[in-house]
Design a protein around this motif. Structure first.
Motif, mmCIF file in Angstrom:
data_model
loop_
_atom_site.group_PDB
_atom_site.id
_atom_site.type_symbol
_atom_site.label_atom_id
_atom_site.label_comp_id
_atom_site.label_asym_id
_atom_site.label_seq_id
_atom_site.Cartn_x
_atom_site.Cartn_y
_atom_site.Cartn_z
ATOM 1 N N ASN A 1 0.826 -1.201 0.000
ATOM 2 C CA ASN A 1 0.000 0.000 0.000
ATOM 3 C C ASN A 1 0.864 1.256 0.000
ATOM 4 N N ASP A 2 1.976 1.223 0.762
ATOM 5 C CA ASP A 2 2.902 2.360 0.763
ATOM 6 C C ASP A 2 3.496 2.577 -0.627
ATOM 7 N N ASP A 3 3.858 1.477 -1.296
ATOM 8 C CA ASP A 3 4.453 1.583 -2.629
ATOM 9 C C ASP A 3 3.471 2.171 -3.637
ATOM 10 N N LEU A 4 2.226 1.708 -3.600
ATOM 11 C CA LEU A 4 1.223 2.221 -4.535
ATOM 12 C C LEU A 4 0.882 3.675 -4.217
ATOM 13 N N THR A 5 0.801 3.998 -2.937
ATOM 14 C CA THR A 5 0.535 5.382 -2.540
ATOM 15 C C THR A 5 1.650 6.300 -3.021
ATOM 16 N N PHE A 6 2.881 5.819 -2.940
ATOM 17 C CA PHE A 6 4.027 6.581 -3.449
ATOM 18 C C PHE A 6 3.800 6.945 -4.917
ATOM 19 N N CYS A 7 3.419 5.955 -5.734
ATOM 20 C CA CYS A 7 3.213 6.207 -7.161
ATOM 21 C C CYS A 7 2.064 7.178 -7.420
ATOM 22 N N LEU A 8 1.093 7.202 -6.531
ATOM 23 C CA LEU A 8 -0.096 8.027 -6.736
ATOM 24 C C LEU A 8 0.030 9.433 -6.172
ATOM 25 N N THR A 9 1.032 9.692 -5.336
ATOM 26 C CA THR A 9 1.075 10.975 -4.632
ATOM 27 C C THR A 9 2.372 11.754 -4.820
ATOM 28 N N ARG A 10 3.444 11.123 -5.214
ATOM 29 C CA ARG A 10 4.709 11.840 -5.322
ATOM 30 C C ARG A 10 4.673 12.835 -6.481
ATOM 31 N N PRO A 11 5.416 13.932 -6.367
ATOM 32 C CA PRO A 11 5.496 14.884 -7.488
ATOM 33 C C PRO A 11 5.955 14.194 -8.766
ATOM 34 N N THR A 12 5.389 14.597 -9.872
ATOM 35 C CA THR A 12 5.647 13.904 -11.133
ATOM 36 C C THR A 12 6.850 14.445 -11.893
ATOM 37 N N GLU A 13 7.409 15.560 -11.451
ATOM 38 C CA GLU A 13 8.612 16.081 -12.107
ATOM 39 C C GLU A 13 9.825 15.292 -11.613
ATOM 40 N N VAL A 14 10.571 14.710 -12.526
ATOM 41 C CA VAL A 14 11.770 13.955 -12.150
ATOM 42 C C VAL A 14 12.944 14.452 -12.994
ATOM 43 N N PRO A 15 14.130 14.481 -12.411
ATOM 44 C CA PRO A 15 15.298 14.913 -13.189
ATOM 45 C C PRO A 15 15.722 13.842 -14.183
ATOM 46 N N ALA A 16 16.145 14.275 -15.349
ATOM 47 C CA ALA A 16 16.667 13.335 -16.338
ATOM 48 C C ALA A 16 18.144 13.106 -16.060
ATOM 49 N N PRO A 17 18.559 11.873 -15.760
ATOM 50 C CA PRO A 17 19.980 11.629 -15.494
ATOM 51 C C PRO A 17 20.827 11.911 -16.727
ATOM 52 N N ASP A 18 22.002 12.462 -16.493
ATOM 53 C CA ASP A 18 22.903 12.804 -17.589
ATOM 54 C C ASP A 18 23.752 11.595 -17.940
ATOM 55 N N GLY A 19 23.099 10.580 -18.500
ATOM 56 C CA GLY A 19 23.814 9.406 -18.950
ATOM 57 C C GLY A 19 23.804 8.267 -17.943
ATOM 58 N N LEU A 20 24.494 7.192 -18.315
ATOM 59 C CA LEU A 20 24.455 5.944 -17.569
ATOM 60 C C LEU A 20 25.015 6.090 -16.160
ATOM 61 N N GLN A 21 26.165 6.732 -16.004
ATOM 62 C CA GLN A 21 26.767 6.835 -14.680
ATOM 63 C C GLN A 21 25.902 7.651 -13.735
ATOM 64 N N ALA A 22 25.242 8.667 -14.255
ATOM 65 C CA ALA A 22 24.330 9.455 -13.418
ATOM 66 C C ALA A 22 23.153 8.606 -12.965
ATOM 67 N N TRP A 23 22.637 7.749 -13.881
ATOM 68 C CA TRP A 23 21.553 6.866 -13.457
ATOM 69 C C TRP A 23 22.040 5.898 -12.389
#
Length: 311
Positions: free
Chosen positions: A4-26
């Motif tokens: 339930n915590d995991d699903l709530t996370f997906c439903l409530t967290r801000p939707t803006e996410v940073p794009a990693p600058d390549g593989l090492q950043a990810w």
């Protein structure tokens, strides 16, 4: 944390996410997530949600699947580690196809010698799970084990392969082992406890991660709530499958149904993405073939499951 915590996370967290600058950043982003000590399902969902594209969601699902497989077999994975399964050789990945050797080095350790043709995320990984023969025999079903080998140890060479047309951010390598010392041997049988169930675990966790990515994209784009509700229901079903024994026929049948629902959701997403004209939409259309990979082995897995149950 609970599902339930995991699903709530997906439903409530801000939707803006940073794009990693390549593989090492990810990779660094993944390590920060792993340090939060979520279970593998939670890692897949959070890693998928944090992705700005299918490729990074796939990578999160792949890493989560390996952690699940290792934990089920009594092992542990440190927060900083990224791992890859090294099974496929020139002839395939069935037991009789494995020519790589795991041998006693005479000093209480083991060495690995052989070549693997396809290793996902290999160049980004700290360790490789290498399946090899331990009996030196030439039988159709040799004794196999999994050796855990540090990627940077002497005797390990990684040969980069050209990027795929889809999810090109995720690298693949050929791995060559020339008497490389193993850190440890994993318990159990290398094939029945690791290689064979990995496809089931991998399918489950990659679907979890990609659907978490779709939930975030759908929320950010104002897609219909009915679609988001279907995604959340699918994630709950996949999490239930993940908790079952990966080798059980009933698990394979349940996963077949869950992946059929997943394919329906992706088809619905196709229509929703059709109205989008940004970079994310273009990447979705580019990466869509990923979900058709290994369709025949999945169908065979389901068929064998039904046959084993007398169906």
């Amino acid at each position: 944390m609970t599902m339930n915590d995991d699903l709530t996370f997906c439903l409530t967290r801000p939707t803006e996410v940073p794009a990693p600058d390549g593989l090492q950043a990810w990779c660094e982003q993944w390590r920060q997530l792993a340090a939060e000590r979520h279970d593998p399902v939670g890692l897949a969902l959070r890693g998928g949600f944090a992705a700005d594209r299918v490729g990074w969601a796939f990578a999160a699902g792949y890493q989560s699947a390996l952690r699940q497989l290792i934990q089920v077999n009594g092992g542990t994975v440190d927060d900083h580690e990224l791992l890859a399964m090294c099974a496929t050789e020139a002839g395939g990945n069935r037991p009789r196809d494995i020519e790589t050797r795991i041998a006693d080095d005479g000093a209480g350790g083991v060495t690995v010698t052989g070549r693997k043709t396809w290793t996902t995320l290999g160049s980004a990984c700290t360790g490789l799970l290498v399946v090899g023969r331990v009996d030196g025999g030439e039988t159709d079903r040799p004794a196999l084990k999994i050796a855990r080998v540090d990627t940077h140890t002497q005797g390990v060479s990684l040969v980069e392969k050209p990027p795929l047309d889809f999810v090109p951010e995720v690298p693949h390598v050929a791995a060559v082992f020339d008497g490389a010392k193993a850190e440890a041997l994993m318990p159990g049988d290398g094939y029945s406890d690791f290689v064979k169930p990995f496809r089931t675990v991998e399918d489950t966790f990659i679907a979890l991660a990609v659907q978490a990515w779709l939930v975030r994209e759908g929320r950010a784009r104002g897609w219909p709530r009915s679609f988001l509700e279907s995604l959340i229901a699918s994630q709950a079903g996949l999490a239930a499958v993940a908790a079952q024994p990966a080798g059980a026929p009933a698990t394979h049948i349940a996963l077949t149904g869950a992946l059929a629902r997943t394919n329906d959701l992706y088809q619905q997403a196709d229509a929703l993405w059709a109205d989008e004209r940004d970079a994310a939409a273009e990447r979705w259309r580019r990466d869509r073939p990923l979900f058709q990979v290994a369709g025949k082995p999945r169908a065979m897995r389901a068929q064998r499951a039904w046959e084993s149950l007398g169906g």
